[in-house]
Design an enzyme around this catalytic site. Structure first.
Site, PDB file in Angstrom:
ATOM      1  N   THR A 179       0.831  -1.200   0.000  1.00 20.88           N
ATOM      2  CA  THR A 179       0.000   0.000   0.000  1.00 20.88           C
ATOM      3  C   THR A 179       0.867   1.252   0.000  1.00 20.88           C
ATOM      4  O   THR A 179       0.560   2.228  -0.687  1.00 20.88           O
ATOM      5  CB  THR A 179      -0.944  -0.003   1.215  1.00 20.88           C
ATOM      6  OG1 THR A 179      -1.667  -1.238   1.255  1.00 20.88           O
ATOM      7  CG2 THR A 179      -1.929   1.148   1.132  1.00 20.88           C
ATOM      8  N   ASP A 180       1.947   1.240   0.765  1.00 19.90           N
ATOM      9  CA  ASP A 180       2.874   2.369   0.735  1.00 19.90           C
ATOM     10  C   ASP A 180       3.460   2.560  -0.659  1.00 19.90           C
ATOM     11  O   ASP A 180       3.563   3.681  -1.161  1.00 19.90           O
ATOM     12  CB  ASP A 180       4.017   2.136   1.731  1.00 19.90           C
ATOM     13  CG  ASP A 180       3.638   2.484   3.160  1.00 19.90           C
ATOM     14  OD1 ASP A 180       2.656   3.215   3.365  1.00 19.90           O
ATOM     15  OD2 ASP A 180       4.335   2.026   4.079  1.00 19.90           O
TER      16      ASP A 180
END
Length: 407
Positions: A179-180
């Site tokens: 997600t980062d």
């Protein structure tokens, strides 16, 4: 040849991964990225080890491998933004920059005069990108966001892992902070779009990026599977919700992946596997039928694939254009002839270790190629140079600021 973004200067107030990933992309494309860090401490990831980079004698340096993944081609300066003089320095630098990237909690920079509204007053052309867990508004806006938390909250972990009833069943996070990474990619795209708009309008703007928004957006076909049916997809292990067979299979010496995307490929697989009748069986002759009869088909295929070793399967299936492959360790990955041919491992000079390995940027340009100009910088390595060249500070003034613990 200068990079595509060599005319852009970025003030990077971000740390950890999502923000630094986005600014490393901009730096790889030629932008001058000035990474602002806390004096004496720096980005948290500098300390996230082991493992640490080793020097030429094989001894650990003070540089964590984690930090090295997202900070090349940048210049590091140390400024204490909690001090008024530190705030003045950063505002002066923002006036000389095209882009600011930050990932503080919502409103966290306002008290320092480093929020978008404050910096817009001194630089109306500024593109200001805020990366947070949940965005600038909504009931969760004040919360801190972490990749692992967002993978769960955003639905990804409900799709990842073995299904209930199987050995090892349960939700699993992805093996990297995906997600980062995805947020960093969206941020780099959004920043470049805002810069393109600025060329036409003359004005910058504020970009509000949230990890949760990105995670939900990247659910892709699984989100549409839910939105079109009202039924939440479940965990399928390595299987695909819409294509069969598209998963891992046991072999005589391990596992392989079959990624069969159409009926012709399935027929060719069955021929190589010695059971061509499977491809004409009405239960399995079309992808739709194979999806509906997945529970019957997969055990039959397992009995076929386990008869040969992985390498033999791959040679046989590649010869008839059936997509397949091994499940590599990272050692296998970086020894793979295609990975080597594409130059996906690069090395750069490093002041502590002599050389530092890096993973290449995957973007290939015919006219403005990515350049590996500078290794991930040492903490505060470029403070004096940046303050002197951009702000015109004299050596004596820089010394005073350092003595006062401002830089």
């Amino acid at each position: 040849m200068p990079g595509a973004l060599s005319h852009i200067r970025v003030l990077d107030l971000s740390r950890i991964l999502a923000g630094p990933w986005s600014t490393q992309i901009l730096a790889d494309l030629g932008a001058d990225v000035i990474k602002v860090e806390r004096p004496g401490e720096g980005d948290d990831t500098r300390h996230w080890g082991p493992p640490f980079l080793k020097d030429e004698a094989g001894e650990d340096t003070s540089v964590a491998a984690y930090y090295l993944c997202a900070n090349r081609n940048k210049r590091s300066i140390t400024v204490d933004m909690t001090q008024p003089e530190g705030q003045r320095i950063l505002r002066a630098l923002a006036a000389e920059c095209d882009v600011v990237v930050e990932n503080f909690k919502v409103g966290g920079l306002k008290k320092y005069g480093l929020d978008y509204a404050s910096l817009k007053e001194i630089n109306p052309r500024l593109v200001y990108c805020s990366i947070t867990g949940f965005g600038q508004d909504g009931p969760y806006a004040p919360r801190a966001g972490y990749d692992f938390l967002i993978q769960g909250l955003g639905g990804l972990m409900s799709l990842t892992g073995r299904p209930d009833g199987e050995a090892g069943a349960g939700p699993i996070k992805v093996g990297v902070a995906l997600t980062d990474i995805l947020t960093g990619l969206y941020a780099a795209n959004a920043i470049q779009a805002a810069l393109a708009w600025r060329e036409r309008s003359g004005y910058g703007q504020h970009i509000d990026l949230a990890l949760l928004d990105v995670q939900v957006a990247c659910l892709a076909n699984q989100a549409m599977n839910y939105l079109t049916t009202g039924k939440s997809p479940g965990r399928l292990g390595n299987a695909h919700p819409n294509i069969v067979p598209y998963q891992d299979f046991p072999t005589d010496d391990g596992y392989m992946i079959l990624a069969i995307g159409n009926d012709g490929q399935f027929a060719r697989f069955c021929e190589v596997a010695g059971d061509p009748a499977l491809a004409t069986d009405p239960r399995f002759s079309t992808n739709r039928a194979r999806v509906e009869n997945r529970a019957t088909l997969i055990p039959l295929l397992n009995k076929l694939t386990i008869r040969r070793p992985t390498a033999e399967w791959i040679r046989a299936l590649e010869s008839v254009a059936v997509p397949c492959g091994p499940i590599n360790t990272l050692a296998d990955v970086f020894a793979d002839p295609q990975v080597e041919a594409r130059g996906l491992r690069v090395e750069m000079p490093h002041p502590l270790a002599g050389r530092v390995p890096q993973v290449a940027n995957p973007m290939r340009f015919s006219s403005t190629p990515v350049q590996y100009r500078n290794p991930p910088p040492l903490l505060g390595e470029h403070t004096d140079d940046v303050l002197a060249s951009l702000l015109g500070l004299a050596p004596g003034e820089i010394t005073r600021l350092r003595d006062d613990n401002v830089i």
